[in-house]
Design a protein around this motif. Structure first.
Motif, PDB file in Angstrom:
ATOM      1  N   ARG A 294       3.290   5.551  16.933  1.00 19.14           N
ATOM      2  CA  ARG A 294       4.066   6.713  17.394  1.00 19.14           C
ATOM      3  C   ARG A 294       4.885   7.341  16.264  1.00 19.14           C
ATOM      4  O   ARG A 294       6.089   7.549  16.374  1.00 19.14           O
ATOM      5  N   LEU A 295       4.190   7.641  15.174  1.00 19.59           N
ATOM      6  CA  LEU A 295       4.848   8.227  14.008  1.00 19.59           C
ATOM      7  C   LEU A 295       4.566   9.722  13.878  1.00 19.59           C
ATOM      8  O   LEU A 295       4.906  10.323  12.862  1.00 19.59           O
ATOM      9  N   ASP A 296       3.917  10.309  14.900  1.00 22.20           N
ATOM     10  CA  ASP A 296       3.495  11.707  14.782  1.00 22.20           C
ATOM     11  C   ASP A 296       4.293  12.645  15.679  1.00 22.20           C
ATOM     12  O   ASP A 296       3.874  13.757  15.971  1.00 22.20           O
ATOM     13  N   ASP A 297       5.482  12.205  16.116  1.00 20.36           N
ATOM     14  CA  ASP A 297       6.275  13.043  17.025  1.00 20.36           C
ATOM     15  C   ASP A 297       7.039  14.141  16.297  1.00 20.36           C
ATOM     16  O   ASP A 297       7.382  15.161  16.896  1.00 20.36           O
ATOM     17  N   LYS A 298       7.336  13.929  15.000  1.00 22.51           N
ATOM     18  CA  LYS A 298       8.175  14.891  14.271  1.00 22.51           C
ATOM     19  C   LYS A 298       7.504  15.336  12.976  1.00 22.51           C
ATOM     20  O   LYS A 298       8.078  15.233  11.895  1.00 22.51           O
ATOM     21  N   VAL A 299       6.265  15.809  13.089  1.00 21.57           N
ATOM     22  CA  VAL A 299       5.569  16.344  11.922  1.00 21.57           C
ATOM     23  C   VAL A 299       6.071  17.768  11.694  1.00 21.57           C
ATOM     24  O   VAL A 299       5.824  18.656  12.517  1.00 21.57           O
ATOM     25  N   ILE A 300       6.768  18.002  10.592  1.00 19.24           N
ATOM     26  CA  ILE A 300       7.378  19.316  10.368  1.00 19.24           C
ATOM     27  C   ILE A 300       6.747  20.082   9.207  1.00 19.24           C
ATOM     28  O   ILE A 300       7.160  21.203   8.911  1.00 19.24           O
ATOM     29  N   GLY A 301       5.735  19.488   8.570  1.00 21.08           N
ATOM     30  CA  GLY A 301       5.070  20.191   7.470  1.00 21.08           C
ATOM     31  C   GLY A 301       3.603  19.851   7.400  1.00 21.08           C
ATOM     32  O   GLY A 301       3.230  18.673   7.469  1.00 21.08           O
ATOM     33  N   TYR A 302       2.747  20.865   7.312  1.00 21.14           N
ATOM     34  CA  TYR A 302       1.304  20.677   7.183  1.00 21.14           C
ATOM     35  C   TYR A 302       0.801  21.374   5.922  1.00 21.14           C
ATOM     36  O   TYR A 302       1.328  22.422   5.525  1.00 21.14           O
ATOM     37  N   THR A 303      -0.218  20.810   5.307  1.00 23.32           N
ATOM     38  CA  THR A 303      -0.833  21.443   4.147  1.00 23.32           C
ATOM     39  C   THR A 303      -2.235  20.883   3.959  1.00 23.32           C
ATOM     40  O   THR A 303      -2.560  19.799   4.449  1.00 23.32           O
ATOM     41  N   SER A 304      -3.069  21.636   3.236  1.00 22.21           N
ATOM     42  CA  SER A 304      -4.386  21.141   2.822  1.00 22.21           C
ATOM     43  C   SER A 304      -4.385  20.785   1.349  1.00 22.21           C
ATOM     44  O   SER A 304      -5.413  20.388   0.799  1.00 22.21           O
ATOM     45  N   HIS A 305      -3.226  20.920   0.696  1.00 24.28           N
ATOM     46  CA  HIS A 305      -3.142  20.772  -0.754  1.00 24.28           C
ATOM     47  C   HIS A 305      -2.296  19.548  -1.104  1.00 24.28           C
ATOM     48  O   HIS A 305      -1.139  19.444  -0.691  1.00 24.28           O
TER      49      HIS A 305
ATOM     50  N   LEU B  33      10.467  -3.078   4.927  1.00 21.71           N
ATOM     51  CA  LEU B  33      10.448  -2.279   6.154  1.00 21.71           C
ATOM     52  C   LEU B  33       9.189  -2.586   6.956  1.00 21.71           C
ATOM     53  O   LEU B  33       8.212  -3.133   6.439  1.00 21.71           O
ATOM     54  N   THR B  34       9.214  -2.198   8.222  1.00 17.96           N
ATOM     55  CA  THR B  34       8.021  -2.268   9.063  1.00 17.96           C
ATOM     56  C   THR B  34       7.679  -0.850   9.505  1.00 17.96           C
ATOM     57  O   THR B  34       8.491   0.074   9.354  1.00 17.96           O
ATOM     58  N   LEU B  35       6.500  -0.697  10.069  1.00 21.71           N
ATOM     59  CA  LEU B  35       6.101   0.632  10.552  1.00 21.71           C
ATOM     60  C   LEU B  35       7.042   1.128  11.645  1.00 21.71           C
ATOM     61  O   LEU B  35       7.267   2.334  11.785  1.00 21.71           O
ATOM     62  N   ASP B  36       7.619   0.222  12.390  1.00 19.19           N
ATOM     63  CA  ASP B  36       8.567   0.627  13.425  1.00 19.19           C
ATOM     64  C   ASP B  36       9.792   1.313  12.830  1.00 19.19           C
ATOM     65  O   ASP B  36      10.430   2.151  13.483  1.00 19.19           O
ATOM     66  N   ASP B  37      10.127   0.966  11.586  1.00 22.50           N
ATOM     67  CA  ASP B  37      11.285   1.589  10.933  1.00 22.50           C
ATOM     68  C   ASP B  37      11.049   3.065  10.624  1.00 22.50           C
ATOM     69  O   ASP B  37      12.005   3.818  10.408  1.00 22.50           O
ATOM     70  N   LEU B  38       9.773   3.484  10.596  1.00 20.44           N
ATOM     71  CA  LEU B  38       9.460   4.885  10.307  1.00 20.44           C
ATOM     72  C   LEU B  38       9.564   5.767  11.540  1.00 20.44           C
ATOM     73  O   LEU B  38       9.659   6.993  11.426  1.00 20.44           O
ATOM     74  N   ARG B  39       9.564   5.126  12.711  1.00 22.13           N
ATOM     75  CA  ARG B  39       9.570   5.876  13.952  1.00 22.13           C
ATOM     76  C   ARG B  39      10.853   6.710  14.072  1.00 22.13           C
ATOM     77  O   ARG B  39      11.951   6.243  13.795  1.00 22.13           O
ATOM     78  N   GLY B  40      10.687   7.963  14.483  1.00 22.10           N
ATOM     79  CA  GLY B  40      11.833   8.850  14.654  1.00 22.10           C
ATOM     80  C   GLY B  40      12.162   9.679  13.434  1.00 22.10           C
ATOM     81  O   GLY B  40      12.933  10.640  13.520  1.00 22.10           O
ATOM     82  N   HIS B  41      11.583   9.325  12.287  1.00 22.86           N
ATOM     83  CA  HIS B  41      11.817  10.105  11.067  1.00 22.86           C
ATOM     84  C   HIS B  41      10.807  11.250  10.974  1.00 22.86           C
ATOM     85  O   HIS B  41       9.649  11.105  11.374  1.00 22.86           O
ATOM     86  N   SER B  42      11.221  12.375  10.436  1.00 20.38           N
ATOM     87  CA  SER B  42      10.309  13.510  10.254  1.00 20.38           C
ATOM     88  C   SER B  42       9.272  13.167   9.192  1.00 20.38           C
ATOM     89  O   SER B  42       9.495  12.315   8.328  1.00 20.38           O
ATOM     90  N   SER B  43       8.136  13.843   9.278  1.00 23.86           N
ATOM     91  CA  SER B  43       7.055  13.560   8.337  1.00 23.86           C
ATOM     92  C   SER B  43       6.287  14.828   8.001  1.00 23.86           C
ATOM     93  O   SER B  43       6.432  15.857   8.657  1.00 23.86           O
ATOM     94  N   VAL B  44       5.473  14.728   6.965  1.00 22.93           N
ATOM     95  CA  VAL B  44       4.560  15.807   6.598  1.00 22.93           C
ATOM     96  C   VAL B  44       3.149  15.251   6.679  1.00 22.93           C
ATOM     97  O   VAL B  44       2.944  14.037   6.643  1.00 22.93           O
TER      98      VAL B  44
END
Length: 322
Positions: A227-238, A194-205
């Protein structure tokens, strides 16, 4: 007015219980919650704050029914108070330490899952040598770790560092490499080349420190560039909770490679691009040179400091396995 003389007079005559009450009010962010913590009535706590402000001659907290704000003077006083009470606590511990056998408590503040076999070995070796020494290890965010060490409520800290505090000292304990990973239910799980472009559009934490202005800047920079930060749906410090969300399929996210590799081998995580060591992150040992360490703390700090000095960084680096 002779300001130094007046300040000395206030310090000599001030009821230190007022300072403790003020410190708790700031920590709780509310007079009501401070009263509950101190087991006092709310009017008593309000009156204590008013007495302190009157004696010092400055407004420490701007308070009204609709807001609560610590003033600049209040924040400065709080920081001094926190260090004072941290010093007193350490003085008591030092006084309780016997000289015949090393005893006492070592308090360490650490970011979650600071996984280092080297640190584990140092901890184990120290315990074998000094079995009466107690350890209190508290997990918190990297920002809170530095705050705890600065305020002397922790002997030492293990954390990520972006903006070093001028009153603290830092040494690289170990170097890790972060990579992006996904769980079994993710659409990219099992996909190769895969390339980093393949990650674009997928949700992330993401970690809360995964920001351009914070400790995980390399990760944030990579996200922003591709541009991988458009769909960040989870945040944590742990770290454990980041691992949970990624494994559960909420989205892909960054993890230290030496922590994630065993899960990849088990088939519960899948490595995503970049496939090189681009995301280099240092974990630091933090100490406060102005903290008077008890005998146990001093011995442990000396032991780990010697190891850092004698061990080349290449031997303290966890390279990912592919």
């Amino acid at each position: 007015m002779n300001v130094p003389h007046e300040a000395e007079k206030i310090a000599r005559e001030l009821d230190w219980n007022l300072l403790r009450t003020f410190m708790v009010i700031v920590q709780e962010g509310s007079i009501t919650r401070a009263a509950n913590r101190l087991l006092l009535q709310q009017p008593s706590v309000s009156q204590a704050l008013k007495r302190l402000e009157t004696r010092i001659g400055a407004t420490l907290i701007d308070r009204a029914p609709s807001h609560f704000r610590v003033t600049t003077a209040g924040q400065a006083l709080y920081e001094e108070c926190a260090q004072i009470f941290g010093t007193i606590s350490r003085a008591v511990q030092t006084a309780q330490t016997t000289e015949d056998e090393l005893t006492g408590q070592v308090t360490i503040a650490t970011l979650s899952r600071a996984e280092s076999s080297h640190f584990d070995q140092i901890l184990s070796s120290f315990h074998v040598q000094h079995q009466q020494v107690r350890f209190d290890i508290d997990v918190m965010s990297s920002k809170a770790v530095q705050k705890a060490v600065l305020e002397k409520s922790a002997s030492l800290g293990l954390c990520l560092v972006h903006d070093p505090h001028p009153k603290l000292s830092y040494s690289v304990l170990y170097r890790a490499y972060f990579g992006f990973y996904c769980g079994p239910s993710h659409p990219l799980f099992g996909c190769k080349d895969l390339t980093l472009d393949d990650l674009r559009g997928h949700s992330s934490v993401s970690f809360r420190t995964d920001q351009l202005w914070d400790a995980l800047r390399p990760v944030a920079l990579l996200r922003a560039q591709h541009r991988l930060d458009d769909k960040v749906i989870g945040y944590t410090s742990h770290l454990g909770e980041a691992l949970r969300m990624i494994t559960a399929g909420l989205g892909f996210g960054p993890l230290p490679s030496h922590t994630a590799d065993p899960y990849v081998a088990q088939g519960t995580l899948w490595r995503l691009p970049p496939y090189n060591n681009a995301l280099e992150i240092d974990i630091h040992l933090v100490n406060n040179p102005n903290t008077r360490l008890n005998n146990a703390e001093a011995a442990f700090f000396n032991k780990i400091s010697r190891w850092i000095h004698d061990t080349d960084l290449s031997q303290r680096t966890y390279a990912p396995q592919y």
